[in-house]
Design an enzyme around this catalytic site. Structure first.
Site, mmCIF file in Angstrom:
data_model
loop_
_atom_site.group_PDB
_atom_site.id
_atom_site.type_symbol
_atom_site.label_atom_id
_atom_site.label_comp_id
_atom_site.label_asym_id
_atom_site.label_seq_id
_atom_site.Cartn_x
_atom_site.Cartn_y
_atom_site.Cartn_z
ATOM 1 N N ALA A 101 5.639 70.052 47.297
ATOM 2 C CA ALA A 101 4.924 70.777 48.351
ATOM 3 C C ALA A 101 5.208 70.075 49.671
ATOM 4 C CB ALA A 101 3.425 70.797 48.073
ATOM 5 N N LYS A 102 4.848 70.699 50.762
ATOM 6 C CA LYS A 102 4.966 70.071 52.076
ATOM 7 C C LYS A 102 4.062 70.822 53.035
ATOM 8 C CE LYS A 102 7.265 66.616 53.952
ATOM 9 N NZ LYS A 102 7.547 65.341 53.288
ATOM 10 N N GLY A 103 3.577 70.136 54.047
ATOM 11 C CA GLY A 103 2.712 70.789 55.018
ATOM 12 C C GLY A 103 2.870 70.174 56.385
ATOM 13 N N ASP A 142 2.974 61.801 56.411
ATOM 14 C CA ASP A 142 4.369 62.031 56.750
ATOM 15 C C ASP A 142 4.509 61.688 58.227
ATOM 16 O OD1 ASP A 142 6.896 63.811 57.396
ATOM 17 O OD2 ASP A 142 6.787 63.786 55.225
#
Length: 411
Positions: A101-103, A142
């Site tokens: 996943a990434k956001g 991140d």
């Protein structure tokens, strides 16, 4: 070629090498869920400001989805999609039980006060709290975020679901964060570099390094490489670049960066055009900043024999081909920078068990995982007669494909 197109291209090449069925290939590529939310907050001056937040949940065949939250002005759907997909393959390469996943939020964190960042993080968490979870999707820090961001996310999530330390990783240690997490990506870069050099009969000591990017990953990699006897001859960050052919005094540079918020002005080396750092003379180049920095414009000028991709997607496919023809060995991002997500997994395990590991155990376990992953990649390289990038991609894609088929999810 943007990050998503390049990632899709690498996936398709790997799928072809593995002989995947076209329906399975298509289902592996489509994200599980894409989320886009508006986050409106009051600024400190009383005005309202709106920001767009994203979360892409790519795949959960091998376990809960996992990926960072990025605060940066250039956060946009294609980039988040590409990074979410890369996380799916990265967790599979590391052989940890996660998907990808990434956001992120499209904002300039440097232009927001601490209280504004807190409000923004809490509003974003309110919008996605029912879509993340300890066994569903576990965010982490991140670019532009850190332990404090994760502390706010944890607190806001816990208002809805009760105290749940395992819902995010990269937290402060006082809230259940793991010892060794701060250094984990940089330490993973060190272990990955050692594994690669060992394959070529070399060691860290005696090698000349250039590090592009001196944030968390680049600075930790520099510190650990310096401790192992590696000579770092050039370093850059957003403020500028410096070089010293005799080797930069890294402990002194770290102090300078802490006091001056950047490498610019450091007196232990000559100033250098940051644009030219990638083509400086060295044995090993470590891009540890943004993606797409190595491209067809500069690939022919690169003098390094080895490139360790500490950043996500630093090398364009066109540059990949040019460098391969020159005999440059590239250690791909989905392996080289997987130390962070591996120690995030250790943090999650500690939170679920309610038992804290000491730092030596964390670092020893990380070395075990990084060394084993390199061995697995090399086996795939031999099986498919491929370079390290395709070795890593075939390893990751194959593991996810097998889990998908065993769960009966193939179309």
């Amino acid at each position: 070629m943007n990050a998503l197109a390049a990632t899709n291209r690498n996936f398709k090449l790997a799928a072809r090498l593995l002989g995947l069925d076209s329906k399975l290939e298509k289902s592996l590529l489509i994200p599980f869920r894409e989320i886009k939310v508006e986050c409106t907050i009051p600024r400190d001056d009383g005005t309202l400001a709106s920001f767009v937040g994203f979360r892409v949940q790519h795949d959960n065949a091998r376990g809960p989805m996992k990926g960072g939250i990025r605060y940066h002005p250039e956060v946009e759907p294609d980039e988040v999609n590409a990074l979410a997909q890369l996380m799916t393959w990265k967790t599979a390469v590391a052989n940890i039980p996660y998907g990808g996943a990434k956001g992120g939020i499209g904002c300039a964190p440097g232009e927001l006060s601490i209280s504004e960042l807190e409000r923004l993080t809490r509003v974003f968490t309110q919008k996605i709290h029912d879509l993340i979870g300890v066994h569903t999707d576990i965010p982490a820090p991140d670019m532009g975020t850190g332990p404090q961001t994760m502390a706010w996310m944890l607190d806001e999530y816990s208002k809805f679901h009760g105290y749940s330390p395992a819902v995010v990783t990269g937290k402060p240690t006082d809230l259940g964060g793991s010892l060794g997490r701060d250094a984990a990506t940089g330490r993973g870069v060190l272990f990955a570099t050692e594994a690669l050099l060992n394959e070529h009969g070399k060691a860290i000591s005696g090698q000349n390094f250039v590090i592009q990017g001196f944030g968390n990953v680049g600075s930790w990699a520099a510190r650990l490489i310096h401790e192992k006897g590696g000579k770092i001859v050039a370093v850059s960050d957003v403020t500028g670049a410096i070089k010293n052919s005799k080797g930069i005094d890294i402990p002194r540079l770290l102090n300078h960066v802490k006091e001056n918020k950047g490498v610019k002005g450091f007196d232990g080396g000559d100033s250098l055009d940051p644009q030219s750092i990638l083509v400086e003379d060295c044995d090993i180049l470590i891009p540890a900043a943004l993606g797409g920095v190595i491209n067809r414009e500069n690939a022919n000028e690169i003098k390094a024999k080895f490139i360790i991709e500490a950043a996500n997607h630093p090398t364009d496919p066109e540059a990949d081909e040019i460098l391969s023809k020159k005999g440059v060995v590239i250690l791909p991002d989905i392996y080289a920078n997987s130390g962070g997500v591996t120690v995030s997994y250790f943090e999650w395990v500690q939170n679920i068990q309610g038992f804290l590991w000491d730092e030596e155990k964390v670092n020893n376990e990380l070395k075990t995982y990084m060394t084993k992953a390199f061995k697995d990649i090399k086996e795939m390289c031999q099986t498919h007669n491929s370079n390290l990038r395709m070795g890593a991609f075939t390893l990751g894609v194959n593991r996810v494909a097998r889990a998908t088929v065993m769960r009966g999810w193939e179309a």
